[in-house]
Motif scaffolding. Sequence first.
Motif, short mmCIF file in Angstrom:
data_model
loop_
_atom_site.label_atom_id
_atom_site.label_comp_id
_atom_site.label_asym_id
_atom_site.label_seq_id
_atom_site.Cartn_x
_atom_site.Cartn_y
_atom_site.Cartn_z
N LYS A 174 0.84 -1.08 0.01
CA LYS A 174 0.10 0.08 0.10
C LYS A 174 0.75 1.04 -0.14
O LYS A 174 0.63 2.46 -0.74
CB LYS A 174 -0.97 0.05 1.32
CG LYS A 174 -1.99 1.07 1.09
CD LYS A 174 -3.06 1.24 2.13
CE LYS A 174 -3.90 2.15 1.86
NZ LYS A 174 -3.28 3.55 1.60
N GLN A 175 1.87 1.26 0.53
CA GLN A 175 2.80 2.49 0.80
C GLN A 175 3.38 2.43 -0.47
O GLN A 175 3.68 3.78 -0.90
CB GLN A 175 3.91 2.33 2.18
CG GLN A 175 3.30 2.41 3.40
CD GLN A 175 4.18 2.04 4.40
OE1 GLN A 175 5.23 1.44 4.21
NE2 GLN A 175 4.15 2.68 5.67
N ALA A 176 3.83 1.44 -1.02
CA ALA A 176 4.72 1.62 -2.41
C ALA A 176 3.76 2.34 -3.47
O ALA A 176 3.96 2.95 -4.28
CB ALA A 176 5.18 0.29 -2.56
N THR A 177 2.57 1.61 -3.70
CA THR A 177 1.50 1.97 -4.60
C THR A 177 0.81 3.22 -4.47
O THR A 177 0.46 4.04 -5.21
CB THR A 177 0.50 1.00 -4.72
OG1 THR A 177 -0.17 0.70 -3.58
CG2 THR A 177 1.13 -0.33 -5.02
N ASP A 178 0.79 3.62 -3.05
CA ASP A 178 0.27 5.33 -2.73
C ASP A 178 1.27 6.23 -3.17
O ASP A 178 0.66 7.03 -3.73
CB ASP A 178 0.20 5.11 -1.08
CG ASP A 178 -1.06 4.82 -0.47
OD1 ASP A 178 -1.82 4.17 -1.34
OD2 ASP A 178 -1.24 4.78 0.58
N ALA A 179 2.61 6.01 -3.07
CA ALA A 179 3.58 6.89 -3.87
C ALA A 179 3.45 6.90 -5.35
O ALA A 179 3.51 7.90 -5.78
CB ALA A 179 5.15 6.31 -3.48
N GLU A 180 3.24 5.63 -5.96
CA GLU A 180 3.22 5.59 -7.38
C GLU A 180 1.84 6.48 -7.69
O GLU A 180 2.01 6.95 -9.04
CB GLU A 180 3.10 4.14 -7.67
CG GLU A 180 4.46 3.30 -7.47
CD GLU A 180 4.31 1.76 -7.67
OE1 GLU A 180 5.34 0.92 -7.23
OE2 GLU A 180 3.34 1.32 -8.24
N ARG A 181 0.85 6.00 -7.24
CA ARG A 181 -0.46 6.62 -7.80
C ARG A 181 -0.43 8.26 -7.42
O ARG A 181 -0.90 8.93 -8.19
CB ARG A 181 -1.79 5.98 -6.80
CG ARG A 181 -1.82 4.65 -7.38
CD ARG A 181 -2.97 3.93 -6.93
NE ARG A 181 -4.27 4.42 -6.79
CZ ARG A 181 -5.14 4.67 -7.72
NH1 ARG A 181 -4.85 3.93 -8.64
NH2 ARG A 181 -6.21 5.20 -7.53
N ALA A 182 0.37 8.38 -6.27
CA ALA A 182 0.50 10.01 -6.06
C ALA A 182 1.38 10.76 -7.07
O ALA A 182 1.00 11.91 -7.68
CB ALA A 182 1.05 10.42 -4.68
N PHE A 183 2.31 10.11 -7.54
CA PHE A 183 3.00 10.44 -8.71
C PHE A 183 2.09 10.67 -10.03
O PHE A 183 2.12 11.66 -10.55
CB PHE A 183 4.28 9.67 -8.85
CG PHE A 183 5.07 10.01 -10.19
CD1 PHE A 183 6.37 10.76 -10.13
CD2 PHE A 183 4.81 9.46 -11.54
CE1 PHE A 183 6.94 11.32 -11.27
CE2 PHE A 183 5.59 9.90 -12.74
CZ PHE A 183 6.69 10.74 -12.51
N LEU A 184 1.47 9.77 -10.32
CA LEU A 184 0.55 9.60 -11.53
C LEU A 184 -0.61 10.75 -11.42
O LEU A 184 -0.69 11.51 -12.40
CB LEU A 184 -0.02 8.34 -11.95
CG LEU A 184 -0.79 7.85 -12.84
CD1 LEU A 184 0.18 8.09 -14.18
CD2 LEU A 184 -1.34 6.59 -13.04
N GLY A 185 -0.95 10.73 -10.04
CA GLY A 185 -2.14 11.69 -9.99
C GLY A 185 -1.82 13.06 -10.22
O GLY A 185 -2.60 13.99 -10.99
N LEU A 186 -0.48 13.42 -9.73
CA LEU A 186 0.15 14.84 -9.86
C LEU A 186 0.16 15.09 -11.28
O LEU A 186 0.18 16.44 -11.88
CB LEU A 186 1.40 15.06 -9.24
CG LEU A 186 1.90 16.28 -9.36
CD1 LEU A 186 1.29 17.30 -8.16
CD2 LEU A 186 3.64 16.64 -9.16
N LEU A 187 0.58 14.12 -12.20
CA LEU A 187 0.77 14.22 -13.65
C LEU A 187 -0.02 14.19 -14.46
O LEU A 187 -0.49 14.54 -15.75
CB LEU A 187 1.87 13.34 -14.16
CG LEU A 187 3.41 13.61 -14.04
CD1 LEU A 187 3.85 13.96 -12.72
CD2 LEU A 187 4.37 12.66 -14.65
N GLU A 188 -1.41 13.76 -13.58
CA GLU A 188 -2.71 13.37 -14.49
C GLU A 188 -2.50 12.58 -15.60
O GLU A 188 -3.18 12.85 -16.63
CB GLU A 188 -3.39 14.91 -14.92
CG GLU A 188 -3.64 15.83 -13.55
CD GLU A 188 -4.38 16.92 -13.92
OE1 GLU A 188 -4.19 17.50 -15.29
OE2 GLU A 188 -4.80 17.92 -13.23
#
Length: 306
Positions: free
Chosen positions: A224-238
Motif C-alpha cells: 500500500k505504501q509503495a503503490t500510494d507513492a506511485e499513484r500520487a506521482f501519476l495523479g500529480l501528472l494527471e
Amino acid sequence: MKAKLTIGTRQSLLALWQSNHIAALLRKEYPECEVVLKKIVTKGDRILDVPLAQIGGKGLFTKEIEEDLLDGTVDLAVHSLKDMPTVLPEGLCLTAITERANVGDAFVSNKYATFEELPLGSVVGTSSLRRKAQLLAKRPDLEIRDLRGNVDTRLRKLDEGLYDAIILAAAGLERLGHGDRISSLIPADVCLPAVGQGALAIEARTADKEVRDMLSFLNDLNTKQATDAERAFLGLLEGGCQVPIGVHADVEGENIRIEAIIAALDGSTILRDTINGKADDAVSLGQQLGKKMLAAGGQEILASIL
C-alpha cells in the motif's frame, strides 16, 4: 458481519482468477459468509479492435463495475491496481491493496530468450504506450504493433507468428499458470513497470463500514505504501494508463525509494529520476518527485502527447 458478499468482476480469465482468489481468502476468513461473483462487461472489454490509446477516457475497465458498486448491486470489486484511475467516483474508495506479486514486464517469445537478442526490425506486440516508448528508446529499429485481447488471445497471436515477441505483465502470466511462457523479465532500467503493477485493488463504498472492516485483513502495508507513492506521482501528472509514464516504489523497512520515467511516445526523449525517504511519507514523496520531473522537462513531454 454480512451474511453474503457479492464481488463485481470483469469476465476475462485473469479478472476471474483475481476475483476467485479474493473470494477464496474471504471464505477462509469468514466461513459463515456466502461469497458470490457477478460478471460485468466493461467498455474496455467490448472494444477490442481499436488501440486503447484511441478509445480515450479513464476507467475503461472499471466504470460499469463502479456503477454496480454505487447502486448496491455488488459489495466490492477486485481490480488490477494498474487499471485504476487515480481519482475514483465520489462514494467509492480503494479499501485494500493486496500483497504485490511479480512487478515486472515479461518478454515472451518462441524464438528469442531476451529483449536484447531481437534482430533488427523485429515485430513486438504490446498495447501499452509506456512499454512502447521505453522499448523504442533502447531499440528504435523495432516495429511495435498494437496487441489487444486477453492473455490467452495474445499468446495465441504470438504462436501464430504475428509477432516475434510480445510484452505482458509477469504477474498476470503467473496467475494464469503461464509462467513457463516467460522467456525473461525485462530489467527495470529498460522498461519501468506501470503504476500499481502486480497488485490487486479492492474497491468498496466509502460509507460501507461493515464491508470495509471485513476486507481490512487483505491490506498489505508495504504494498500500500509503495503503490500510494506511485499513484500520487501519476495523479500529480494527471496521466491515465495511456500516457508513457512508468513508476515503481520499493519499501524496505521504514524507507522507500521511488523511481519514475516520463517518455515521449516514440522513445526519443526519456526523463528519469528517483527520490528516497520515509515510507510514511509515501504520498508526499511521490508528489515531490512528480513536481521535480515536471519542472525538469516532463511538462513539455506530456504537452506534446496530451
